[in-house]
Design an enzyme around this catalytic site. Structure first.
Site, PDB file in Angstrom:
ATOM      1  N   ASP A 143      64.069  73.366  57.953  1.00  8.36           N
ATOM      2  CA  ASP A 143      65.250  72.663  58.075  1.00  8.36           C
ATOM      3  C   ASP A 143      64.838  71.399  59.109  1.00  8.36           C
ATOM      4  O   ASP A 143      64.055  71.527  59.934  1.00  8.36           O
ATOM      5  CB  ASP A 143      66.297  73.570  58.728  1.00  8.36           C
ATOM      6  N   GLU A 166      62.521  70.043  54.243  1.00 11.13           N
ATOM      7  CA  GLU A 166      63.704  69.179  54.064  1.00 11.13           C
ATOM      8  C   GLU A 166      63.357  67.994  55.066  1.00 11.13           C
ATOM      9  O   GLU A 166      63.392  68.020  56.319  1.00 11.13           O
ATOM     10  CB  GLU A 166      65.021  70.030  54.713  1.00 11.13           C
TER      11      GLU A 166
HETATM   12  C1  GLC Z   1      70.126  70.708  57.510  1.00 11.18           C
HETATM   13  C2  GLC Z   1      70.742  71.686  56.884  1.00 11.18           C
HETATM   14  C3  GLC Z   1      72.385  71.349  57.452  1.00 11.18           C
HETATM   15  C4  GLC Z   1      72.571  71.705  58.631  1.00 11.18           C
HETATM   16  C5  GLC Z   1      71.403  70.624  59.348  1.00 11.18           C
HETATM   17  C6  GLC Z   1      71.421  71.011  60.824  1.00 11.18           C
HETATM   18  O1  GLC Z   1      70.320  69.594  57.177  1.00 11.18           O
HETATM   19  O2  GLC Z   1      70.647  71.616  55.431  1.00 11.18           O
HETATM   20  O3  GLC Z   1      73.226  72.404  56.675  1.00 11.18           O
HETATM   21  O4  GLC Z   1      73.666  71.115  59.036  1.00 11.18           O
HETATM   22  O5  GLC Z   1      70.083  70.822  58.918  1.00 11.18           O
HETATM   23  O6  GLC Z   1      70.818  72.174  61.195  1.00 11.18           O
END
Ligand code: GLC
Ligand code: CA
Length: 535
Positions: free
Chosen positions: A201, A275
Site C-alpha cells: 500500500d 501500489e
Molecule cells: C491506498 C489504499 C486506500 C487507502 C490508502 C491509505 O491507496 O488503496 O484504500 O485509503 O492507501 O492507506
C-alpha cells in the site's frame, strides 16, 4: 510444467473482505466467509487472491489504518481463520496475497499511543513525524492530506504529527531503522503463516523529503493528486513533478532489502506488487528493477476513456516501459479506491475492455464483483463511511460506491451476502446481477469472465508480446477498431456504437457481447464489443 514463476502472468482476484461474504450474520464480510466461497473463486479461473487488510483496526479507513499488523481484527475472525483460509486456498491451488500498509499505522497502534505519552523529543516520537508548531502556532508545513484538510494534527503538548491520509493514520518515519525492523517482522510473520505475496500500500510514500518546507501550491498539488478533480493535463503533470512526499529515491533502498527477504524463501516464489502512483510514468519501472519488486500497478486503465487512441497509448506505453526493466505490465479496470468500470464507461464497454485486456501480456487484476458487471452502489450520504467524505465536508463523495457487498443469491437484497443488515445497502436493482442468476444466464458477464480466463490460460499466457494489427497509428480505416495479435489469437475491439467490419482470420472463440457475423469474407464486430479469433 510451466517454468516461469506463478505470478508472471497471473490473474489475481482482489477481495475486499468486508464486502465479500458474511459468515456470521453481523452484516460484514469476514475471513471464514471468504474461505466458504473459495470454490466460487476457483471456478472463475483465477490464480490468486489479494485480500485487502483484515488486521486489527479501528476501521477509520476501511482497515488501511492498522493497529496491529500481525493480528486479525475480530470483525474478520482470528489468526486461525486466516491460517485456514490460506490452507484451503492452497488446496485449490490458489495463491494468497496479503496487503501490507507501511506508510502509516493507526493512531491506535501501541507505538503511536506510546509516542503520545512519551512526549517531545522521545525515542517513541522518532518513529513518526512529530514536530513543533511554527512560531505563529501554525503546523510545520502547508501540506494538504490526500483525504482533504491539513496533513498535520496537533497533540496535547502542542507538537504536530504528519498524516498524508486521515488524522487517524500517522505516517511512519522510515529514517528510523526500528520501522523497517518491525515491517520485516510483519512480512516474515505472514510468509510463515503461508501467504505467497504482498500488495504494498502507498509503496511510493514511505520516504519524505523537506518535511519542514512549504509547498508553493499545496491546493494545486492536492487537486493534481486527486483523480476526481478535473485539471488540464499539462498543469497536472507539472504539479505532479513537485510532490515532496512521493517517489523519493530512498523508497528503493527499502524494496531492495525486502526483495532479499522474499528471495530468502527460495522456491516459495514470494512476490510483491507495488501500489505506486508516480510521475512521470517511467518512474514506475524503477519499482520493478531486477533487485526490487515483482510488479507495479498500472492505474491508467482506471481512468482511461473508452477511446482507441487513449487505450492504444496506455497499453503500448505500459508494455514498452516495463520491457526496459525486463518486467511485465499489470492491468486493472477497477479496485476498492475507484469507481467501478461498468459505471465509469458503461456495461458493454466494460466487458469489451476486460476481454481486450485479458489477452495482453502480464498480470491482470479483477476486483471482486467486476466479473458480475456490478455498477457502483448508489448510496445516501448517511450510509457513507469513507474518511474522504467527512474530511471534505461531503464535497467529495468518496469510495464507498465501489465497496458495496457482493450479491450472491435470491431475489431480495441483501441477496445472500448476510443474514443480517449489510454494512452498506445493496440495491434491489441488483437482482439480476447475483452470482446465482448470472450462473444460469449464458450471456452474463460472469460467463464471459469464466470463458475468457480459461481461454487466456490455454492460448495466451506465456505466448510473448503483441503485434498491433489495427489502430489509428497503424493504418486502420477508422478509430473504431483496436486490434492485436498474440500467439495464435487475434483480439479485435470495436469501440464505436455501430457494427464494424474487420479482416481478422481464424475461428471466433469468444465475444464480449452481441454476435459476430461474417460478410464478404470479413468479420462484423458488434458495437462496444471485443472478439477473440483463434488461428
Ligand atoms: C491506498 C489504499 C486506500 C487507502 C490508502 C491509505 O491507496 O488503496 O484504500 O485509503 O492507501 O492507506
Ligand atoms: Ca461477519
Amino acid at each position: 510444467m510451466n517454468s516461469s514463476p506463478w505470478w508472471k502472468e497471473a490473474t489475481i482476484y482482489q477481495i475486499y473482505p468486508r464486502s465479500f461474504f458474511d459468515s456470521n450474520g453481523d452484516g460484514e464480510g469476514d475471513l471464514p466467509g471468504v474461505t466458504s466461497k473459495l470454490d466460487y473463486v476457483k471456478s472463475l479461473g483465477v490464480d490468486a487472491i489479494w485480500l485487502s487488510p483484515f488486521y486489527t483496526s479501528p476501521n477509520k479507513d476501511g482497515g488501511y489504518d492498522v493497529a496491529n499488523p500481525r493480528d486479525v481484527d475480530p470483525r474478520f475472525g482470528n489468526l486461525d481463520d486466516a491460517k485456514e483460509l490460506i490452507t484451503q486456498a492452497h488446496k485449490q491451488d490458489l495463491r494468497v496475497i496479503a496487503d501490507i500498509v507501511p506508510n502509516h499505522f493507526s493512531d491506535q497502534h501501541e507505538w503511536f499511543q506510546a509516542a503520545l505519552k512519551a512526549g517531545r523529543g522521545s525515542r517513541e516520537r522518532q518513529r513518526f513525524h512529530f514536530y513543533d508548531a511554527n512560531e505563529d502556532g501554525t503546523p510545520p508545513n502547508n501540506w494538504i492530506s490526500l483525504f482533504g484538510g491539513p496533513s498535520w494534527t496537533q497533540v496535547e503538548d502542542g507538537q504536530f504529527y504528519l498524516h498524508l491520509f486521515d488524522s487517524s493514520q500517522p505516517d511512519l518515519n522510515w529514517d528510523n531503522p526500528e520501522v523497517n525492523e518491525d515491517f520485516e517482522k510483519t512480512l516474515r510473520f505472514w510468509i510463515d503463516l503461508g501467504v505467497d505475496g504482498f500488495r504494498i500500500d502507498v509503496a511510493h510514500g514511505l520516504v519524505k523529503e523537506d518535511v519542514l518546507k512549504n509547498h508553493p501550491d499545496p491546493q494545486g498539488l492536492s487537486n493534481a493528486l486527486r483523480l476526481d478533480v478535473a485539471m488540464d493535463s499539462d498543469e497536472r503533470n507539472a504539479l505532479l513533478l513537485t510532490v515532496p512526499y512521493f517517489d523519493r529515491q530512498g523508497v528503493h533502498e527499502i524494496y531492495r532489502k525486502w526483495r532479499k527477504l522474499f528471495d530468502s524463501y527460495g522456491d516459495r516464489n514470494i512476490m510483491a506488487v507495488a501500489e505506486a502512483w508516480v510521475h512521470p510514468p517511467v518512474n514506475a519501472t524503477r519499482y520493478v528493477r531486477a533487485d526490487e519488486l515483482h510488479q507495479v500497478f498500472n492505474f491508467d486503465l482506471l481512468t482511461a476513456e473508452f477511446d482507441a487512441d487513449v487505450l492504444y497509448d496506455v497499453v503500448e506505453q505500459s508494455i514498452s516501459l516495463n520491457a526496459t526493466v525486463n518486467a511485465l505490465p499489470t492491468w486493472a479496470l477497477s479496485n476498492h479506491d475507484s469507481p467501478r468500470v461498468a459505471s465509469r464507461i458503461g456495461d458493454e464497454q466494460a466487458r469489451a475492455l476486460a476481454l481486450f485486456v485479458f489477452g495482453l501480456p502480464g498480470s491482470t487484476y479483477v476486483f471482486a464483483g467486476q466479473e458480475l458487471g456490478l455498477p457502483d452502489g448508489q448510496l445516501q450520504d448517511s450510509d457513507r463511511q469513507d474518511p474522504t467524505f467527512f474530511r471534505t465536508n461531503g464535497g467529495i463523495k468518496g469510495r464507498d460506491g465501489a465497496r458495496v457487498p457482493l450479491p450472491w443469491s435470491g431475489n431480495t437484497s441483501p441477496f445472500g451476502f448476510s443474514t443480517g443488515k449489510p454494512w452498506l445497502p445493496i440495491s434491489q436493482s441488483w437482482k439480476d446481477l447475483t452470482v446465482e442468476s448470472e450462473l444460469v444466464d449464458p450471456k452474463s458477464s460472469l460467463h464471459l469472465y469464466k470463458n475468457a480466463l480459461e481461454l487466456r490460460k490455454e492460448f495466451l499466457v506465456g505466448s510473448g508480446g503483441i503485434t498491433w494489427l489495427e489502430s489509428s497509428q497503424h493504418g486502420s480505416k477508422s478509430n473504431s477498431l483496436l486490434s492485436y495479435a498474440r500467439g495464435a489469437v487475434t483480439v479485435v475491439m470495436n469501440l464505436s456504437d455501430s457494427a464494424q467490419e474487420c479482416e481478422a482470420n481464424g475461428k471466433l472463440v469468444v465475444v464480449s457481447s452481441g454476435t459476430v457475423d461474417a460478410r464478404d469474407g470479413k468479420k462484423v464486430i458488434p458495437p462496444h464489443s471485443t472478439a477473440w479469433f483463434l488461428a
